[in-house]
Design a protein around this motif. Structure first.
Motif, PDB file in Angstrom:
ATOM      1  N   GLN A  95       0.825  -1.211   0.000  1.00  0.00           N
ATOM      2  CA  GLN A  95       0.000   0.000   0.000  1.00  0.00           C
ATOM      3  C   GLN A  95       0.854   1.255   0.000  1.00  0.00           C
ATOM      4  OE1 GLN A  95      -3.172   0.129   2.950  1.00  0.00           O
ATOM      5  NE2 GLN A  95      -2.914   2.339   3.139  1.00  0.00           N
ATOM      6  N   LEU A  96       0.489   2.191  -0.885  1.00  0.00           N
ATOM      7  CA  LEU A  96       1.158   3.479  -0.970  1.00  0.00           C
ATOM      8  C   LEU A  96       0.100   4.544  -1.248  1.00  0.00           C
ATOM      9  CD1 LEU A  96       3.652   5.345  -1.250  1.00  0.00           C
ATOM     10  CD2 LEU A  96       3.739   4.678  -3.656  1.00  0.00           C
ATOM     11  N   ASN A  97       0.011   5.539  -0.368  1.00  0.00           N
ATOM     12  CA  ASN A  97      -0.967   6.622  -0.536  1.00  0.00           C
ATOM     13  C   ASN A  97      -2.391   6.111  -0.751  1.00  0.00           C
ATOM     14  OD1 ASN A  97       1.155   8.462  -0.349  1.00  0.00           O
ATOM     15  ND2 ASN A  97       1.497   8.450  -2.556  1.00  0.00           N
ATOM     16  N   LYS A  98      -2.782   5.164   0.068  1.00  0.00           N
ATOM     17  CA  LYS A  98      -4.132   4.579   0.054  1.00  0.00           C
ATOM     18  C   LYS A  98      -4.427   3.748  -1.193  1.00  0.00           C
ATOM     19  CE  LYS A  98      -6.035   8.114   3.076  1.00  0.00           C
ATOM     20  NZ  LYS A  98      -7.075   9.115   3.294  1.00  0.00           N
ATOM     21  N   GLU A  99      -3.450   3.634  -2.092  1.00  0.00           N
ATOM     22  CA  GLU A  99      -3.568   2.729  -3.236  1.00  0.00           C
ATOM     23  C   GLU A  99      -2.750   1.485  -2.910  1.00  0.00           C
ATOM     24  OE1 GLU A  99      -5.344   3.290  -6.045  1.00  0.00           O
ATOM     25  OE2 GLU A  99      -6.013   5.233  -5.273  1.00  0.00           O
ATOM     26  N   SER A 100      -3.223   0.331  -3.345  1.00  0.00           N
ATOM     27  CA  SER A 100      -2.448  -0.880  -3.098  1.00  0.00           C
ATOM     28  C   SER A 100      -2.340  -1.717  -4.364  1.00  0.00           C
ATOM     29  CB  SER A 100      -3.064  -1.706  -1.963  1.00  0.00           C
ATOM     30  OG  SER A 100      -4.296  -2.245  -2.347  1.00  0.00           O
ATOM     31  N   GLU A 101      -1.245  -2.474  -4.406  1.00  0.00           N
ATOM     32  CA  GLU A 101      -0.990  -3.347  -5.546  1.00  0.00           C
ATOM     33  C   GLU A 101      -0.485  -4.672  -5.026  1.00  0.00           C
ATOM     34  OE1 GLU A 101       1.889  -3.379  -9.477  1.00  0.00           O
ATOM     35  OE2 GLU A 101       1.184  -1.469  -8.664  1.00  0.00           O
ATOM     36  N   GLU A 117      11.445  -3.840 -10.584  1.00  0.00           N
ATOM     37  CA  GLU A 117      10.688  -3.191 -11.654  1.00  0.00           C
ATOM     38  C   GLU A 117       9.256  -2.879 -11.212  1.00  0.00           C
ATOM     39  OE1 GLU A 117      13.381  -6.200 -13.893  1.00  0.00           O
ATOM     40  OE2 GLU A 117      12.650  -5.880 -11.865  1.00  0.00           O
ATOM     41  N   LYS A 118       8.625  -3.824 -10.534  1.00  0.00           N
ATOM     42  CA  LYS A 118       7.235  -3.600 -10.099  1.00  0.00           C
ATOM     43  C   LYS A 118       7.164  -2.563  -8.984  1.00  0.00           C
ATOM     44  CE  LYS A 118       5.411  -7.904 -11.823  1.00  0.00           C
ATOM     45  NZ  LYS A 118       4.722  -9.171 -11.551  1.00  0.00           N
ATOM     46  N   MET A 119       8.156  -2.562  -8.117  1.00  0.00           N
ATOM     47  CA  MET A 119       8.194  -1.523  -7.086  1.00  0.00           C
ATOM     48  C   MET A 119       8.427  -0.150  -7.702  1.00  0.00           C
ATOM     49  SD  MET A 119       7.625  -2.046  -3.827  1.00  0.00           S
ATOM     50  CE  MET A 119       8.613  -0.841  -2.953  1.00  0.00           C
ATOM     51  N   ALA A 120       9.262  -0.100  -8.740  1.00  0.00           N
ATOM     52  CA  ALA A 120       9.500   1.171  -9.434  1.00  0.00           C
ATOM     53  C   ALA A 120       8.197   1.702 -10.015  1.00  0.00           C
ATOM     54  CB  ALA A 120      10.545   0.990 -10.537  1.00  0.00           C
ATOM     55  N   ASN A 121       7.411   0.820 -10.600  1.00  0.00           N
ATOM     56  CA  ASN A 121       6.095   1.237 -11.141  1.00  0.00           C
ATOM     57  C   ASN A 121       5.199   1.774 -10.038  1.00  0.00           C
ATOM     58  OD1 ASN A 121       6.567   0.666 -13.871  1.00  0.00           O
ATOM     59  ND2 ASN A 121       5.944  -1.469 -13.633  1.00  0.00           N
ATOM     60  N   LEU A 122       5.172   1.074  -8.898  1.00  0.00           N
ATOM     61  CA  LEU A 122       4.340   1.514  -7.780  1.00  0.00           C
ATOM     62  C   LEU A 122       4.792   2.876  -7.259  1.00  0.00           C
ATOM     63  CD1 LEU A 122       2.071   0.819  -5.713  1.00  0.00           C
ATOM     64  CD2 LEU A 122       3.834  -0.276  -4.325  1.00  0.00           C
ATOM     65  N   LEU A 123       6.109   3.100  -7.238  1.00  0.00           N
ATOM     66  CA  LEU A 123       6.663   4.361  -6.742  1.00  0.00           C
ATOM     67  C   LEU A 123       6.679   5.456  -7.807  1.00  0.00           C
ATOM     68  CD1 LEU A 123       9.706   2.891  -4.784  1.00  0.00           C
ATOM     69  CD2 LEU A 123       7.580   3.739  -3.783  1.00  0.00           C
ATOM     70  N   GLN A 124       6.197   5.109  -9.000  1.00  0.00           N
ATOM     71  CA  GLN A 124       6.186   6.036 -10.141  1.00  0.00           C
ATOM     72  C   GLN A 124       7.600   6.534 -10.446  1.00  0.00           C
ATOM     73  OE1 GLN A 124       3.178   9.005  -9.227  1.00  0.00           O
ATOM     74  NE2 GLN A 124       1.543   7.610  -9.814  1.00  0.00           N
ATOM     75  N   ALA A 125       8.525   5.597 -10.400  1.00  0.00           N
ATOM     76  CA  ALA A 125       9.926   5.886 -10.716  1.00  0.00           C
ATOM     77  C   ALA A 125      10.258   5.322 -12.094  1.00  0.00           C
ATOM     78  CB  ALA A 125      10.837   5.266  -9.656  1.00  0.00           C
ATOM     79  N   ASP A 126      11.279   5.853 -12.716  1.00  0.00           N
ATOM     80  CA  ASP A 126      11.770   5.332 -13.991  1.00  0.00           C
ATOM     81  C   ASP A 126      12.750   4.207 -13.715  1.00  0.00           C
ATOM     82  OD1 ASP A 126      10.379   7.304 -15.513  1.00  0.00           O
ATOM     83  OD2 ASP A 126      11.961   8.747 -15.036  1.00  0.00           O
ATOM     84  N   PHE A 185      13.924   5.922  -1.997  1.00  0.00           N
ATOM     85  CA  PHE A 185      13.053   6.935  -2.578  1.00  0.00           C
ATOM     86  C   PHE A 185      12.139   7.614  -1.559  1.00  0.00           C
ATOM     87  CE2 PHE A 185      14.314   4.086  -5.999  1.00  0.00           C
ATOM     88  CZ  PHE A 185      14.942   5.014  -6.827  1.00  0.00           C
ATOM     89  N   GLY A 186      12.546   7.522  -0.281  1.00  0.00           N
ATOM     90  CA  GLY A 186      11.899   8.335   0.750  1.00  0.00           C
ATOM     91  C   GLY A 186      10.686   7.744   1.424  1.00  0.00           C
ATOM     92  N   TYR A 187      10.634   6.394   1.532  1.00  0.00           N
ATOM     93  CA  TYR A 187       9.486   5.767   2.179  1.00  0.00           C
ATOM     94  C   TYR A 187       9.915   4.853   3.324  1.00  0.00           C
ATOM     95  CZ  TYR A 187       6.850   7.483  -1.790  1.00  0.00           C
ATOM     96  OH  TYR A 187       6.288   8.302  -2.728  1.00  0.00           O
ATOM     97  N   ARG A 188       9.133   4.885   4.381  1.00  0.00           N
ATOM     98  CA  ARG A 188       9.299   3.988   5.524  1.00  0.00           C
ATOM     99  C   ARG A 188       8.428   2.761   5.270  1.00  0.00           C
ATOM    100  NH1 ARG A 188       7.657   7.359   9.010  1.00  0.00           N
ATOM    101  NH2 ARG A 188       9.708   8.179   9.567  1.00  0.00           N
TER     102      ARG A 188
END
Length: 203
Positions: A95-101, A117-126, A185-188
């Motif tokens: 879960q990230l910002n009330k969205e979950s995958e 790769e999937k975490m990068a997509n969730l974090l909206q990273a390239d 990328f700044g997440y706990r």
């Protein structure tokens, strides 16, 4: 005499800074052929990067015992917390910002590993994955993380840093500790027992 002394001093200075730079370079010729020169900005990933050497002051014989699963301390002296929330590989909601995958999570070496790769997509990273060398580059804003499958070294903003467990190649993806990619990328990271969910919160 003074010229010789100055020349010797200059040579020592050049050698010191030449050998102490911690830059990466392309891992092999096929890598450059497939992705083009400069894709990894002329960096090299040597086999020496896979493990920490004693001369660098790291004791890294058992990388899985150097961090808690949910926190990338970057400190090899921290005692391990081996109590993972689950012991079998499974699909888990992240879960990230009330969205979950739903992501496939693999408990390994005292860590929870997720697809970079999937975490990068969730974090909206390239991200860029180099299949010949199994190197994954993830970037967002000014932050960058580079890892290679089979290595316990990560490059966080081009600084070589120990990871609590080796990156792992599985199902055509580079899996790495969830704490490493999240903290970069700044997440706990935390675990919600009630909903059986890995929760990412902005630091």
């Amino acid at each position: 005499m003074r010229k010789k002394w100055m020349a010797s001093l200059l040579m020592m200075f050049v050698l010191f800074f030449g050998f102490s730079s911690g830059q990466l370079a392309s891992a092999d010729d096929e890598y450059e052929h497939e992705y083009g020169e400069g894709k990894v900005e002329d960096h090299e990933w040597d086999d020496e990067d896979d493990d920490w050497e004693e001369e660098e002051g790291y004791e890294y014989e058992v990388p899985s015992q150097s961090s808690y699963w949910h926190m990338w301390t970057r400190d090899t002296s921290v005692a391990a917390d081996s109590s993972l929330p689950f012991q079998e590989a499974q699909e888990v909601a992240v879960q990230l910002n009330k969205e979950s995958e739903q992501l496939y999570v693999i408990p390994r070496n005292g860590q929870l590993l997720v697809s970079g790769e999937k975490m990068a997509n969730l974090l909206q990273a390239d991200y860029t994955y180099h299949k010949q060398s199994r190197i994954l580059e993830v970037s967002k804003g000014r932050d960058e993380l580079i890892v290679r499958s089979g290595s316990n070294a990560a490059y966080e903003n081009l600084v070589k840093t120990p990871m609590p467990s080796e990156a792992y190649f599985f199902e055509k993806s580079v899996y790495l500790p969830v704490s490493v990619i999240a903290n970069t990328f700044g997440y706990r990271v935390s675990w919600n027992e009630g909903s059986q969910t890995i929760v990412l919160q902005s630091i």
